[in-house]
Write a protein that holds these residues in place. Structure first.
Motif, PDB file in Angstrom:
ATOM      1  N   TRP A  66       2.234   1.777  -3.496  1.00  0.00           N
ATOM      2  CA  TRP A  66       1.221   2.302  -4.414  1.00  0.00           C
ATOM      3  C   TRP A  66       0.956   3.777  -4.159  1.00  0.00           C
ATOM      4  N   CYS A  67       0.843   4.164  -2.894  1.00  0.00           N
ATOM      5  CA  CYS A  67       0.608   5.574  -2.564  1.00  0.00           C
ATOM      6  C   CYS A  67       1.772   6.439  -3.030  1.00  0.00           C
ATOM      7  N   PHE A  80      -4.710   5.121   6.506  1.00  0.00           N
ATOM      8  CA  PHE A  80      -4.544   4.415   5.237  1.00  0.00           C
ATOM      9  C   PHE A  80      -5.800   4.516   4.377  1.00  0.00           C
ATOM     10  N   ILE A  94       1.609   6.911  -6.808  1.00  0.00           N
ATOM     11  CA  ILE A  94       0.554   7.841  -7.223  1.00  0.00           C
ATOM     12  C   ILE A  94       0.973   9.279  -6.951  1.00  0.00           C
ATOM     13  N   TYR A  95       1.481   9.545  -5.749  1.00  0.00           N
ATOM     14  CA  TYR A  95       1.909  10.909  -5.440  1.00  0.00           C
ATOM     15  C   TYR A  95       3.068  11.340  -6.336  1.00  0.00           C
ATOM     16  N   GLN A 110      -6.304   7.791   2.288  1.00  0.00           N
ATOM     17  CA  GLN A 110      -5.532   7.955   1.060  1.00  0.00           C
ATOM     18  C   GLN A 110      -6.338   7.445  -0.132  1.00  0.00           C
ATOM     19  N   ILE A 111      -6.956   6.273   0.038  1.00  0.00           N
ATOM     20  CA  ILE A 111      -7.739   5.693  -1.045  1.00  0.00           C
ATOM     21  C   ILE A 111      -8.950   6.563  -1.359  1.00  0.00           C
ATOM     22  N   VAL A 149       0.836  -1.200   0.000  1.00  0.00           N
ATOM     23  CA  VAL A 149       0.000   0.000   0.000  1.00  0.00           C
ATOM     24  C   VAL A 149       0.876   1.256   0.000  1.00  0.00           C
ATOM     25  N   PHE A 170      -7.805   9.653  -3.292  1.00  0.00           N
ATOM     26  CA  PHE A 170      -7.457   9.333  -4.674  1.00  0.00           C
ATOM     27  C   PHE A 170      -8.716   9.126  -5.509  1.00  0.00           C
ATOM     28  N   TYR A 207      -2.942  18.958  -4.024  1.00  0.00           N
ATOM     29  CA  TYR A 207      -2.279  17.755  -3.515  1.00  0.00           C
ATOM     30  C   TYR A 207      -1.266  18.081  -2.417  1.00  0.00           C
ATOM     31  N   GLN A 212      -2.348  15.322   6.512  1.00  0.00           N
ATOM     32  CA  GLN A 212      -2.043  14.104   7.271  1.00  0.00           C
ATOM     33  C   GLN A 212      -1.373  14.426   8.606  1.00  0.00           C
TER      34      GLN A 212
END
Length: 239
Positions: free
Chosen positions: A115-116, A167, A119-120, A170-171, A112, A174, A139, A146
């Motif tokens: 992946w984050c 966590f 993406i960032y 974040q999803i 995870v 996005f 962004y 956070q």
């Protein structure tokens, strides 16, 4: 705990199309101040109409079949913040090893995190190519939000209850920006789809790995992190 989601929605409106909308900024600023003031009031100055935790438990037990912790209610509603800071939090750090548990949680959730990060990286890479100023990027403020979790991790002991939204949000963030068709997030999602097509088994194994992990508890870490911690402590003598 979930205020960063609200904040992310507001900054999207304020910095839509990567420029500052003055009217939306003023509305978001006032809204933010109100939210902070309400949170501070409820955390430090509000009270309930019961004289003790025992009286509150008696009242609640007549209205539910759930087990109610008198000690938890005492901490939440009747004891002063000084008690939390002087008695509960130091004991938590001394006996529960939260930092080492947290590191193991991050290790278990490494897919995870990767992946984050990707993406960032793609989002800010797109904005750099498009000459978007950092202060006009929603962004940047989404990431900054956070930091709201820092005081909770420092003061409170229910780290599991904080890890879960940290966590999950974040999803949610996005998905919100992707649904809005925000160009940088669309670019990042397209890149992620390209990676999935190029290395499908990496994603399949990663998803199966995450699916096998237990859920967070209120004060509990991932069950697998606790098992791993106990194994390392007994097998390699971590003190």
């Amino acid at each position: 705990m979930y205020y960063p989601i609200v904040f992310s929605v507001m900054v999207y409106g304020v910095f839509e199309e990567n420029r500052v909308h003055a009217g939306r900024f003023a509305a978001a600023f006032v809204s933010g101040l109100i939210n902070v003031a309400v949170a501070v009031y409820f955390q430090f100055f509000s009270s309930i109409h019961f004289d003790s935790a025992k009286e509150l438990v008696t009242f609640l037990e007549g209205r539910t079949n759930l087990t109610i912790s008198e000690y938890a209610l005492d901490i939440e509603y009747f004891l002063k913040m000084d008690y939390q800071l002087k008695e509960i939090t130091p004991q938590f750090y001394k006996y529960d090893a939260p930092i080492r548990h947290a590191l193991l949680v991050l290790l278990l959730l490494l897919p995870v995190l990767v992946w984050c990060f990707q993406i960032y990286r793609d989002v800010f890479g797109w904005q750099k190519k498009s000459n978007v100023k950092w202060y006009a990027s929603p962004y940047f403020y989404m990431l900054l939000s956070q930091l709201c979790f820092v005081p909770m991790f420092v003061i409170h002991t229910d780290w599991g209850r904080h890890f879960a939204p940290l966590f999950a949000m974040q999803i949610f963030m996005f998905l919100f920006y992707a649904a809005k068709g925000e160009p940088a997030m669309v670019y990042a999602c397209e890149n992620m789809c390209g990676r999935m097509k190029k290395h499908p088994w990496i994603f399949v194994v990663s998803i199966l790995w995450i699916a096998k992990l237990d859920s967070f508890g209120a004060r509990d870490f991932l069950k697998q992190a606790t098992y791993l911690f106990d194994f390392l402590q007994r097998g390699f003598f971590i003190n």
